[in-house]
Design an enzyme around this catalytic site. Sequence first.
Site, PDB file in Angstrom:
ATOM      1  N   ASP A   9      -3.449  -9.068 -15.207  1.00  0.00           N
ATOM      2  CA  ASP A   9      -4.280  -8.717 -13.804  1.00  0.00           C
ATOM      3  C   ASP A   9      -3.857  -9.748 -12.911  1.00  0.00           C
ATOM      4  OD1 ASP A   9      -6.134  -8.784 -12.186  1.00  0.00           O
ATOM      5  OD2 ASP A   9      -7.760  -8.634 -13.425  1.00  0.00           O
ATOM      6  N   ILE A  10      -3.614  -9.370 -11.696  1.00  0.00           N
ATOM      7  CA  ILE A  10      -2.985 -10.492 -10.838  1.00  0.00           C
ATOM      8  C   ILE A  10      -4.102 -11.277 -10.348  1.00  0.00           C
ATOM      9  CG2 ILE A  10      -3.285  -8.927  -8.671  1.00  0.00           C
ATOM     10  CD1 ILE A  10      -0.319  -9.850  -7.847  1.00  0.00           C
ATOM     11  N   ASN A  23      -3.810  -1.629   2.193  1.00  0.00           N
ATOM     12  CA  ASN A  23      -3.655  -0.549   3.027  1.00  0.00           C
ATOM     13  C   ASN A  23      -3.635  -0.898   4.577  1.00  0.00           C
ATOM     14  OD1 ASN A  23      -6.466  -0.174   3.830  1.00  0.00           O
ATOM     15  ND2 ASN A  23      -6.715   0.489   1.888  1.00  0.00           N
ATOM     16  N   GLY A  31      -7.206  -0.059  -6.733  1.00  0.00           N
ATOM     17  CA  GLY A  31      -6.340  -0.670  -7.284  1.00  0.00           C
ATOM     18  C   GLY A  31      -6.375  -2.194  -7.279  1.00  0.00           C
ATOM     19  N   VAL A  32      -5.379  -2.738  -6.846  1.00  0.00           N
ATOM     20  CA  VAL A  32      -5.132  -4.001  -6.804  1.00  0.00           C
ATOM     21  C   VAL A  32      -5.878  -4.732  -5.612  1.00  0.00           C
ATOM     22  CG1 VAL A  32      -3.492  -6.167  -5.825  1.00  0.00           C
ATOM     23  CG2 VAL A  32      -2.622  -4.183  -7.356  1.00  0.00           C
ATOM     24  N   ASP A  33      -6.001  -3.872  -4.483  1.00  0.00           N
ATOM     25  CA  ASP A  33      -6.641  -4.278  -3.354  1.00  0.00           C
ATOM     26  C   ASP A  33      -8.090  -4.495  -3.628  1.00  0.00           C
ATOM     27  OD1 ASP A  33      -7.178  -4.921  -0.639  1.00  0.00           O
ATOM     28  OD2 ASP A  33      -6.830  -2.823   0.156  1.00  0.00           O
ATOM     29  N   GLY A 123       1.228   2.539  -7.532  1.00  0.00           N
ATOM     30  CA  GLY A 123      -0.189   3.068  -7.854  1.00  0.00           C
ATOM     31  C   GLY A 123      -0.536   4.469  -6.912  1.00  0.00           C
ATOM     32  N   VAL A 124      -1.554   4.284  -6.436  1.00  0.00           N
ATOM     33  CA  VAL A 124      -2.345   5.294  -5.475  1.00  0.00           C
ATOM     34  C   VAL A 124      -1.166   5.993  -4.647  1.00  0.00           C
ATOM     35  CG1 VAL A 124      -3.787   5.825  -3.617  1.00  0.00           C
ATOM     36  CG2 VAL A 124      -4.634   4.219  -5.799  1.00  0.00           C
ATOM     37  N   TYR A 125      -0.208   4.909  -4.234  1.00  0.00           N
ATOM     38  CA  TYR A 125       0.749   5.288  -3.156  1.00  0.00           C
ATOM     39  C   TYR A 125       1.842   6.110  -3.721  1.00  0.00           C
ATOM     40  CZ  TYR A 125      -1.498   3.105   0.722  1.00  0.00           C
ATOM     41  OH  TYR A 125      -2.257   2.575   1.826  1.00  0.00           O
TER      42      TYR A 125
HETATM   43  P1  ADP Z   1      -0.418   1.084  -4.090  1.00  0.00           P
HETATM   44  O1  ADP Z   1      -1.491   1.635  -3.241  1.00  0.00           O
HETATM   45  O2  ADP Z   1       0.323   0.135  -3.213  1.00  0.00           O
HETATM   46  O3  ADP Z   1      -0.077   2.220  -4.848  1.00  0.00           O
HETATM   47  P2  ADP Z   1      -2.164   0.179  -6.271  1.00  0.00           P
HETATM   48  O4  ADP Z   1      -3.190  -0.899  -6.109  1.00  0.00           O
HETATM   49  O5  ADP Z   1      -2.787   1.512  -6.383  1.00  0.00           O
HETATM   50  O6  ADP Z   1      -1.369   0.162  -4.741  1.00  0.00           O
HETATM   51  O7  ADP Z   1      -1.231   0.017  -7.524  1.00  0.00           O
HETATM   52  C1  ADP Z   1      -0.056  -0.516  -7.535  1.00  0.00           C
HETATM   53  C2  ADP Z   1       0.285  -1.081  -8.933  1.00  0.00           C
HETATM   54  O8  ADP Z   1      -0.558  -2.178  -9.164  1.00  0.00           O
HETATM   55  C3  ADP Z   1      -0.173   0.041 -10.117  1.00  0.00           C
HETATM   56  O9  ADP Z   1       1.029  -0.064 -10.807  1.00  0.00           O
HETATM   57  C4  ADP Z   1      -1.323  -0.405 -10.588  1.00  0.00           C
HETATM   58  O10 ADP Z   1      -1.332   0.035 -11.986  1.00  0.00           O
HETATM   59  C5  ADP Z   1      -1.367  -1.876 -10.575  1.00  0.00           C
HETATM   60  N1  ADP Z   1      -2.477  -2.352 -10.623  1.00  0.00           N
HETATM   61  C6  ADP Z   1      -3.692  -2.065 -10.395  1.00  0.00           C
HETATM   62  N2  ADP Z   1      -4.604  -3.141 -10.603  1.00  0.00           N
HETATM   63  C7  ADP Z   1      -3.904  -4.255 -10.723  1.00  0.00           C
HETATM   64  C8  ADP Z   1      -4.421  -5.485 -11.081  1.00  0.00           C
HETATM   65  N3  ADP Z   1      -5.878  -6.006 -10.894  1.00  0.00           N
HETATM   66  N4  ADP Z   1      -3.412  -6.299 -11.291  1.00  0.00           N
HETATM   67  C9  ADP Z   1      -2.157  -6.077 -11.226  1.00  0.00           C
HETATM   68  N5  ADP Z   1      -1.670  -4.714 -10.967  1.00  0.00           N
HETATM   69  C10 ADP Z   1      -2.597  -3.867 -10.933  1.00  0.00           C
END
Ligand code: ADP
Length: 173
Positions: A9-10, A23, A31-33, A123-125
């Site tokens: 987890d980042i 975004n 997701g990460v955001d 991820g979502v994108y």
């Molecule tokens: P985007 O909208 O740019 O696609 P996302 O956040 O939906 O970004 O996903 C980008 C990547 O980060 C995906 O591979 C997802 O599985 C991963 N991800 C989601 N949550 C976390 C987290 N807490 N730490 C690291 N990576 C994550």
Amino acid sequence: MRITLVPGDITTQNVDAVVNAANSSLLGGGGVDGAIHRRGGPAILAECRELRASRYVNGLPTGMAVATTAGELPARWVIHTVGPVFSAGEDRSELLASCYRESLRVADELGAAGVAFPAVSAGVYGWPMDDAARIAVGTVSATATRVSEVRFVLFTADAHAAFDLALSLLDRP
Ligand code: ADP
């Protein structure tokens, strides 16, 4: 520059700066955001709102990056970058590469030595993970920067495997 891959987890990373797959609204998402804003607390969102009101009234353009402080995260800064939504009909790789270059440029401005990236756009994108990994690793390794450690933080086993492969292909003469 040292490139490392870590599972997890980042938001828990103890580095100078963590990169947010934001975004263009800068006002949070999934997701990460979502994870960064949940763990980092309201200070990050307050700075994002300020950036929207001042520098980026129309949102942060795709491929660009901007920093805020990191609230309650262990990191000192969050570098927000906006990845492109994947398109099968249009090659948007340059925009994805730009996210990594711009994030490292911002890290240099901050004086950040260690930077953690997620798999932006994968991820979502909807970006296919293998290609996202190849672009991420290829761009970071080809960018001139004072950042000495880039850590890719991979949330899934698939992501880790894809980045591992991309890194091994990079090393091959
Ligand atoms: P985007 O909208 O740019 O696609 P996302 O956040 O939906 O970004 O996903 C980008 C990547 O980060 C995906 O591979 C997802 O599985 C991963 N991800 C989601 N949550 C976390 C987290 N807490 N730490 C690291 N990576 C994550």
